[in-house]
Design a protein around this motif. Structure first.
Motif, PDB file in Angstrom:
ATOM      1  N   GLN A  93     -24.533  38.575 -32.495  1.00 48.00           N
ATOM      2  CA  GLN A  93     -23.632  39.138 -32.461  1.00 48.00           C
ATOM      3  C   GLN A  93     -23.063  38.435 -31.550  1.00 48.00           C
ATOM      4  O   GLN A  93     -21.583  37.120 -31.291  1.00 48.00           O
ATOM      5  N   ALA A  94     -25.050  37.309 -30.658  1.00 48.95           N
ATOM      6  CA  ALA A  94     -24.373  35.644 -30.107  1.00 48.95           C
ATOM      7  C   ALA A  94     -23.651  34.954 -31.492  1.00 48.95           C
ATOM      8  O   ALA A  94     -23.207  33.864 -30.795  1.00 48.95           O
ATOM      9  N   ARG A  95     -23.866  34.406 -32.987  1.00 48.39           N
ATOM     10  CA  ARG A  95     -23.858  32.962 -33.520  1.00 48.39           C
ATOM     11  C   ARG A  95     -22.485  33.802 -33.619  1.00 48.39           C
ATOM     12  O   ARG A  95     -21.589  32.644 -33.741  1.00 48.39           O
ATOM     13  N   ARG A  96     -22.056  35.462 -33.912  1.00 49.15           N
ATOM     14  CA  ARG A  96     -20.852  35.597 -34.145  1.00 49.15           C
ATOM     15  C   ARG A  96     -19.725  35.244 -32.853  1.00 49.15           C
ATOM     16  O   ARG A  96     -19.163  34.400 -32.800  1.00 49.15           O
ATOM     17  N   HIS A  97     -20.547  34.984 -31.457  1.00 47.91           N
ATOM     18  CA  HIS A  97     -19.460  34.675 -30.592  1.00 47.91           C
ATOM     19  C   HIS A  97     -19.411  33.255 -30.355  1.00 47.91           C
ATOM     20  O   HIS A  97     -17.976  32.663 -30.150  1.00 47.91           O
ATOM     21  N   VAL A  98     -20.801  32.555 -30.794  1.00 52.57           N
ATOM     22  CA  VAL A  98     -20.193  30.838 -31.161  1.00 52.57           C
ATOM     23  C   VAL A  98     -19.104  30.012 -32.228  1.00 52.57           C
ATOM     24  O   VAL A  98     -18.377  29.583 -31.332  1.00 52.57           O
ATOM     25  N   VAL A  99     -19.459  30.969 -32.839  1.00 53.10           N
ATOM     26  CA  VAL A  99     -18.458  30.797 -34.263  1.00 53.10           C
ATOM     27  C   VAL A  99     -16.868  31.116 -33.413  1.00 53.10           C
ATOM     28  O   VAL A  99     -15.554  30.605 -33.799  1.00 53.10           O
ATOM     29  N   ASP A 100     -16.906  32.233 -33.166  1.00 47.65           N
ATOM     30  CA  ASP A 100     -15.662  32.875 -32.616  1.00 47.65           C
ATOM     31  C   ASP A 100     -15.079  31.667 -31.979  1.00 47.65           C
ATOM     32  O   ASP A 100     -13.840  30.785 -32.094  1.00 47.65           O
ATOM     33  N   GLN A 288     -12.568  22.080 -19.709  1.00 46.61           N
ATOM     34  CA  GLN A 288     -11.796  23.138 -19.844  1.00 46.61           C
ATOM     35  C   GLN A 288     -11.837  23.866 -19.865  1.00 46.61           C
ATOM     36  O   GLN A 288     -11.988  25.368 -19.345  1.00 46.61           O
ATOM     37  N   ARG A 289     -13.116  24.036 -20.825  1.00 54.61           N
ATOM     38  CA  ARG A 289     -13.591  26.011 -20.854  1.00 54.61           C
ATOM     39  C   ARG A 289     -14.956  25.833 -20.865  1.00 54.61           C
ATOM     40  O   ARG A 289     -15.863  24.984 -21.267  1.00 54.61           O
ATOM     41  N   MET A 290     -15.400  27.266 -20.478  1.00 56.09           N
ATOM     42  CA  MET A 290     -16.651  27.471 -20.420  1.00 56.09           C
ATOM     43  C   MET A 290     -17.095  28.872 -20.799  1.00 56.09           C
ATOM     44  O   MET A 290     -16.896  29.640 -19.989  1.00 56.09           O
ATOM     45  N   VAL A 291     -18.123  28.923 -21.470  1.00 59.83           N
ATOM     46  CA  VAL A 291     -18.370  30.188 -21.941  1.00 59.83           C
ATOM     47  C   VAL A 291     -19.892  30.404 -22.069  1.00 59.83           C
ATOM     48  O   VAL A 291     -21.037  29.828 -22.572  1.00 59.83           O
ATOM     49  N   ILE A 292     -20.022  31.463 -21.523  1.00 51.91           N
ATOM     50  CA  ILE A 292     -21.971  31.408 -21.129  1.00 51.91           C
ATOM     51  C   ILE A 292     -22.151  32.928 -21.849  1.00 51.91           C
ATOM     52  O   ILE A 292     -21.317  34.283 -22.319  1.00 51.91           O
ATOM     53  N   ILE A 293     -23.107  33.219 -23.145  1.00 51.55           N
ATOM     54  CA  ILE A 293     -22.978  33.711 -23.556  1.00 51.55           C
ATOM     55  C   ILE A 293     -24.687  34.278 -23.147  1.00 51.55           C
ATOM     56  O   ILE A 293     -25.573  33.471 -23.069  1.00 51.55           O
ATOM     57  N   LEU A 294     -24.946  36.199 -23.078  1.00 52.14           N
ATOM     58  CA  LEU A 294     -26.307  36.313 -22.240  1.00 52.14           C
ATOM     59  C   LEU A 294     -26.499  37.300 -23.525  1.00 52.14           C
ATOM     60  O   LEU A 294     -26.353  38.203 -23.746  1.00 52.14           O
ATOM     61  N   LEU A 295     -27.743  36.876 -23.775  1.00 53.12           N
ATOM     62  CA  LEU A 295     -28.151  37.080 -25.192  1.00 53.12           C
ATOM     63  C   LEU A 295     -29.579  37.631 -24.142  1.00 53.12           C
ATOM     64  O   LEU A 295     -30.406  37.725 -23.565  1.00 53.12           O
ATOM     65  N   ASP A 296     -29.613  38.826 -25.466  1.00 53.84           N
ATOM     66  CA  ASP A 296     -30.563  40.441 -25.213  1.00 53.84           C
ATOM     67  C   ASP A 296     -31.845  40.066 -26.048  1.00 53.84           C
ATOM     68  O   ASP A 296     -33.083  39.542 -26.367  1.00 53.84           O
ATOM     69  N   ASN A 297     -31.215  40.618 -27.701  1.00 52.32           N
ATOM     70  CA  ASN A 297     -32.315  40.146 -28.583  1.00 52.32           C
ATOM     71  C   ASN A 297     -34.063  40.306 -27.810  1.00 52.32           C
ATOM     72  O   ASN A 297     -34.722  39.516 -28.391  1.00 52.32           O
TER      73      ASN A 297
END
Ligand code: SF4
Lengths: 463, 218
Positions: A93-100, A288-297
């Motif tokens: 899921q984390a990888r997919r978020h970054v790719v998106d 312009q954008r900041m995205v924070i991905i919170l990883l459980d894993n």
């Protein structure tokens, strides 16, 4: 094709490194210089290191006890600052978020600063497969990336490389002079990456801490590549484990010196950056954008164990790796894990499966050196012991240990049996001691010819 | 359920320890060596720490003297271009000396998004606090010409007043919390950029500034 199991591969790699004198020398030198500087820095700064560790462990425990609330608070405050917060249950899921995100912004080039969370999810490979070039900007990370390796150590990724090897690598990949010294090599890396910072569409970083009350991402580093990664590209992506939370800004007065001292033996790292969202209305530049991905894993699984939840206090300082006689001997690559050394041996079986990774619990002499140095007082060697126990109880330890332990228990219950076990042992020694695999590499100790009772009697008599 | 709710639900489902002791934190500060004393002592501490970290520390009695210091240290940087943040303190120093003002570009804060910082040899910014115990410089982007001016040029000069020196990180963080609540980016700079990634040999100027100077006014 024959593929080794993780266990078999581990044994092979470990055995090879343990007998490599060059490896031994490089690592011993690096760790000796760390240890000397660590003692000096700690003494110059802290009057009460033990109390600092208690405080840090206490704050982290409080965070873990209220983790869902803190995460929600972080999400709220980061969102209010204009950041987007995404959640990832696992690496995929984390990888997919970054790719998106990269696709959404038409990214061709991403620049990265050092981050173990992105190593954990194998982000570089994924992005590269999708046609997005990824450049590591931390010098150590750049070295291992150019060499096609994984980080050797969680703080100093290229600890195992000599300057001559690095010069040869930079000569081949970057056209640097073969006889360049560390100064020349560092400047070559600087030149190599200068353009990348301004041309990259996306900057990817990890986080050392997430401040719940401020909604801030905190990142420490020495080189400045992290600051450039957060300042230059249009989009800033952060990948951070959910355990990185600290309640508030003031906690940094403890955690920044603590991490710097344990991590790199510095009172403070050169830069500690505190980022709250993308470019704000009063700011002159920034993404312009900041995205924070919170990883459980797998972290929530660790949290659910009353015994193992303390491993989530970890601030990834690497001190337990440096202190570990096994790590020093077999090196970081033998483990085949994102996190090598004691902390890796504790958490990997829980994150990735006891069945394949239980052998890591044996990669310890249980000397407790890791526990002694851990700045957040994780009981590392006790947890390693607990992993051994769990593996045996879960039937994942094979037949040898349970059988050997049963034999031991049988013998220990009765003196006569113990003596008999020794007699068998002596017989075995006479017959085939030289045939033990270990005998090829070292002297196998001999069983005592006298029992404890006989020795005792003799001692009493000679008084 | 989306992944957010699933993760939170899993975390909520885990049994919690009965109690934890949060309150003590750093209240007593007994873990660090003291760093007290009058402002002169704090300034001396800061200067000594920064110098130890291979930064440069200059003192100037007033803005006029600061202009002279600035002229001297920018001069020996071999004619590279120099950019500064149009902060009131920096303006007041540049106003003292025509030759100095000529050599330093002072773009309008609204246009700081555009310059190609790679062209510049020197960046001059203000700061929020100087931390005596660690030799640290605390700044936030909005008050220091943005996120890039203090990191891209190879030589970073910081101008500050003596009342900006605080004793500890603790104090600096407490003040940040009171003042710059809405700000997006802050950084604590402790010495020039460095790396020890090759055989633990310390090299200055890895990606950030190789040279770092603080000019303290007053
Ligand atoms: S377990 Fe402790 S010593 Fe090891 S990396 Fe984590 S915080 Fe550092």
């Amino acid at each position: 094709m024959l593929t080794l199991t993780e266990h078999g591969g581990f044994r092979k790699r470990a055995a090879a490194k343990a007998r490599d004198p060059v490896h031994h020398e490089v690592i011993a030198k690096a760790i000796a210089s760390y240890e000397k500087a660590f003692e000096q820095t700690r003494a110059a700064q802290f009057t009460n290191w033990q109390q600092a560790r208690d405080l840090a462990a206490g704050i982290k425990d409080e965070v873990l006890a209220r983790l869902p609330e803190y995460l929600e608070q972080f999400e709220r405050n980061a969102t209010a600052q204009g950041a987007r917060v995404l959640w990832a249950e696992d690496a995929d899921q984390a990888r997919r978020h970054v790719v998106d995100i990269a696709r959404e912004h038409g990214a061709r080039l991403a620049v990265k600063s050092k981050s173990m969370a992105t190593e954990e999810i194998d982000l570089n490979e994924t992005l590269q497969r999708r046609g997005i070039e990824v450049l590591e900007s931390d010098l150590g990370e750049l070295i291992v990336q150019l060499a096609g390796e994984k980080p050797y150590h969680i703080v100093t990724p290229a600890m195992h490389r000599t300057k001559a090897e690095i010069a040869a690598l930079f000569h081949e990949k970057l056209g640097v002079d073969l006889d360049a010294d560390p100064q020349g090599l560092t400047m070559a890396a600087r030149r190599h990456l200068r353009q990348a910072f301004t041309q990259a569409d996306v900057g990817i970083t990890g986080a050392n801490f997430l401040l719940a009350e401020e909604g801030a991402v905190v990142m420490v580093e020495n080189e400045g590549n992290g600051r450039l990664t957060m300042a230059c590209p249009r989009v800033h992506v952060v990948v951070a484990g959910i355990e990185k939370i600290l309640p508030r800004l003031s906690d940094l007065a403890l955690f920044l010196p603590l991490l710097a001292t344990s991590g790199t033996a510095q009172a403070m790292t050169c830069y500690a950056s505190i980022v709250r969202g993308p470019r704000q209305p009063d700011e002159a530049d920034g993404p312009q954008r900041m995205v924070i991905i919170l990883l459980d894993n797998g972290r929530s699984r660790l949290l659910s164990s009353p015994l193992f939840r303390q491993s989530l206090r970890c601030i990834r300082c690497g001190a337990c790796l440096n202190a570990c006689p096994v790590f020093r001997t077999i090196g970081g690559h033998a483990y085949h894990t994102t996190y090598p050394g004691p902390i890796g041996s504790v958490i990997t079986p829980h994150l990735r499966g006891m069945g394949r990774w239980r052998h890591l619990a044996d990669a310890s002499s249980l000397c407790g050196a890791c526990t002694d140095v851990c700045p957040v007082r994780i009981d590392l060697h006790q947890l390693l012991l607990a992993n051994r126990r769990e593996a045996v109880r879960g039937g994942k330890a094979g037949w040898f240990w349970p059988a050997a332990m049963k034999l031991w228990a049988w013998a220990m219950r009765d003196r006569g049996r113990l003596a008999r076990l020794r007699d068998w042992g002596i017989l075995f020694e006479r017959l085939g001691r030289g045939a033990l695999p270990a005998a090829k590499r070292r002297r196998v100790p001999r069983l005592s010819r006298k029992t404890f009772a006989q020795l005792w009697e003799k001692n009493e008599q000679s008084r | 359920m989306n992944s957010r709710d699933k993760i939170l639900a899993r975390l909520r489902a885990t049994p919690r320890p009965a109690e934890c002791a949060p309150a003590h934190r750093l209240a007593d500060r007994a873990i660090y060596h003291d760093c007290d004393g009058g402002s002169e002592e704090l300034i001396a501490r800061f200067g000594a720490r920064l110098t130890q970290l291979q930064g440069e520390f200059h003192r100037a009695a007033d803005v006029k003297a600061a202009a002279e210091v600035l002229l001297r240290i920018t001069d020996d940087s071999a004619g590279g271009r120099c950019i500064a943040h149009a902060h009131p303190l920096i303006r007041s120093v540049l106003d003292q000396n025509e030759r100095l003002a000529e050599g330093i570009e002072l773009p309008d804060p609204g246009t700081l998004d555009s310059p190609d910082f790679a062209q510049y040899e020197i960046g001059i910014t203000a700061a929020d606090y100087l931390v005596a115990r660690t030799g640290g410089i605390v700044l936030h982007a909005a008050g220091a010409g943005g996120r890039r001016m203090s990191v891209l040029p190879p030589f970073h000069i910081v101008l500050a007043r003596r009342d900006q020196v605080v004793s500890s990180l603790d104090e600096a963080l407490a003040r940040i919390r009171e003042t710059s609540s809405g700000s997006g980016y802050g950084t604590i700079i402790t010495g020039p950029s460095r790396t020890g990634d090759i055989e633990k040999i310390i090299i200055l100027g890895a990606h950030g500034p190789k040279r770092l100077a603080v000019v303290l006014i007053g």
